[in-house]
Design an enzyme around this catalytic site. Structure first.
Site, PDB file in Angstrom:
ATOM      1  CG  HIS A 194      -4.956   1.066  -4.354  1.00 14.24           C
ATOM      2  ND1 HIS A 194      -4.284   0.889  -3.351  1.00 14.24           N
ATOM      3  CD2 HIS A 194      -5.818   0.193  -4.449  1.00 14.24           C
ATOM      4  CE1 HIS A 194      -4.938  -0.132  -2.602  1.00 14.24           C
ATOM      5  NE2 HIS A 194      -6.056  -0.475  -3.227  1.00 14.24           N
ATOM      6  CG  HIS A 233      -6.373  -8.825   0.427  1.00 14.49           C
ATOM      7  ND1 HIS A 233      -6.537  -8.895  -0.915  1.00 14.49           N
ATOM      8  CD2 HIS A 233      -6.371  -7.271   0.626  1.00 14.49           C
ATOM      9  CE1 HIS A 233      -6.435  -7.646  -1.639  1.00 14.49           C
ATOM     10  NE2 HIS A 233      -6.290  -6.893  -0.859  1.00 14.49           N
ATOM     11  CE1 TYR A 238      -6.291  -6.405  -7.655  1.00 14.80           C
ATOM     12  CE2 TYR A 238      -6.553  -7.581  -5.607  1.00 14.80           C
ATOM     13  CZ  TYR A 238      -6.317  -6.305  -6.176  1.00 14.80           C
ATOM     14  OH  TYR A 238      -6.117  -5.170  -5.517  1.00 14.80           O
ATOM     15  NE  ARG A 264      -3.832  -2.168   2.611  1.00 10.24           N
ATOM     16  CZ  ARG A 264      -3.451  -3.346   3.123  1.00 10.24           C
ATOM     17  NH1 ARG A 264      -2.292  -3.609   3.688  1.00 10.24           N
ATOM     18  NH2 ARG A 264      -4.373  -4.409   3.140  1.00 10.24           N
ATOM     19  NE  ARG A 284      -2.961  -3.245  -1.949  1.00  8.97           N
ATOM     20  CZ  ARG A 284      -2.674  -3.923  -1.006  1.00  8.97           C
ATOM     21  NH1 ARG A 284      -1.295  -4.308  -0.879  1.00  8.97           N
ATOM     22  NH2 ARG A 284      -3.388  -4.601  -0.322  1.00  8.97           N
ATOM     23  CE  LYS A 309      -6.235  -0.547   4.621  1.00 11.30           C
ATOM     24  NZ  LYS A 309      -7.649  -0.482   3.899  1.00 11.30           N
TER      25      LYS A 309
END
Length: 321
Positions: free
Chosen positions: A267, A293, A302, A172, A270, A196
């Site tokens: 992004h 994730h 994806y 990120r 990414r 995160k």
């Protein structure tokens, strides 16, 4: 964390007096408790906390404008008026879904604090936002993006290394610009990232990115710092980390110079990292771990196949093609 408070003062109102306290004063009294709840109990990142607070402040402003003086007076009818206003303002389903999620969390907190006696958002379903396929660069476009500039300087070497590492790891943008120097292990070819929710992950990078990092660390970084010290891998001439916005601007400048007309963003690189890995047979679970994730369904988006490739497969294998 740079978040505007509900009001300017900080104090506590006893629980038994809160229901009779005017809304602006009550918001003021709750602000620090709610921040702490989001960070310590919900374990949200600073960016998520900022987004939640902005959404909640918008709703609180709405109910004040509608002369609602008690949080217990917020009911489904009020929520429907709020969503109707959003519809008239052409707010997207995705944005409304995020707002409702934030407000559900806020009223969970209010219940725990005994500010309200029920959560009116429990019965509100999140708007369906549809499934948006991520935009990615082609492999050829990435190749053009990574080409060396005509004139190499310490700054251009730093910028190019950042692009290489971003594409090689799928970081990120916040993770990239705030990456500590100690988090990059050149010899083993891994970066250690705190993502995160405070989740740590190890991500490998390839030989091309390793070469760029060695060149950058060997000379360019020290030249940019000019004798200053810094704990960040990618530095500015002030010794600090680059902002997300600044890197976005740099990336767009590199893309323009490379003749890429797409509205490129960090992004998108990414997305390209994940899309290209999966298109070449990478394991979905491995890509999930590298992207950080928490839910594999987020990574599964994806696995789409672009239309041109789909046509080629159909033409090659269908007996009546």
């Amino acid at each position: 964390m740079d978040v505007a408070p509900f009001c300017s003062h900080h104090y506590t109102i006893p629980i038994d007096k809160r229901e009779k306290t005017p809304l602006p004063e009550l918001f003021d009294a709750l602000q620090e408790q709610f921040y702490r709840y989001l960070i310590t109990e919900r374990r949200l990142s600073d960016n998520s906390v900022s987004a939640y607070v902005a959404d909640i402040q918008g709703f609180l402003s709405f109910i004040c404008q509608n002369k609602i003086t008690r949080l217990n007076n917020v009911d489904i009818a009020v929520i429907h008026r709020y969503l109707e206003r959003a519809r008239k303002n052409r707010i997207s389903h995705r944005t409304n879904a995020r707002r409702i999620s934030a407000l559900k969390t806020f009223f969970i907190f209010l219940l725990q604090e005994r500010i309200v006696t029920f959560n009116p958002f429990y019965s509100i379903d999140l708007p369906k936002s549809g499934r948006t396929l991520p935009k990615a660069l082609t492999i050829e476009e990435v190749g053009n993006l990574l080409k060396a500039p005509a004139v190499s300087t310490p700054i251009s070497q730093r910028n190019r290394t950042m692009v290489y590492l971003l594409y090689s790891t799928g970081l990120r943008v916040t993770e990239l610009v705030q990456l500590p120097l100690r988090a990059c292990n050149i010899s083993s070819g891994f970066v250690r990232v705190m993502g995160k929710g405070g989740k740590e992950r190890l991500i490998p990078f390839g030989e091309a990115a390793k070469t760029q990092l060695e060149n950058y660390l060997g000379n360019a970084r020290a030249h940019i710092l000019g004798g200053k010290r810094s704990n960040f891998l990618f530095v500015t001439n002030r010794g600090g980390a680059m902002t997300r916005l600044r890197f976005w601007q740099i990336l767009r400048g590199i893309a323009t110079a490379a003749g890429i007309s797409k509205n490129i963003s960090p992004h998108m690189l990414r997305h390209s990292f994940a899309t290209h890995l999966l298109a070449h047979g990478a394991d979905l679970r491995a890509v999930q771990l590298m992207l950080g994730h928490s839910d594999i369904t987020t990574t599964q988006i994806y696995t789409h196949i672009d239309q041109d490739r789909l046509k080629d497969i159909h033409k090659k294998f269908h007996p009546r093609g």
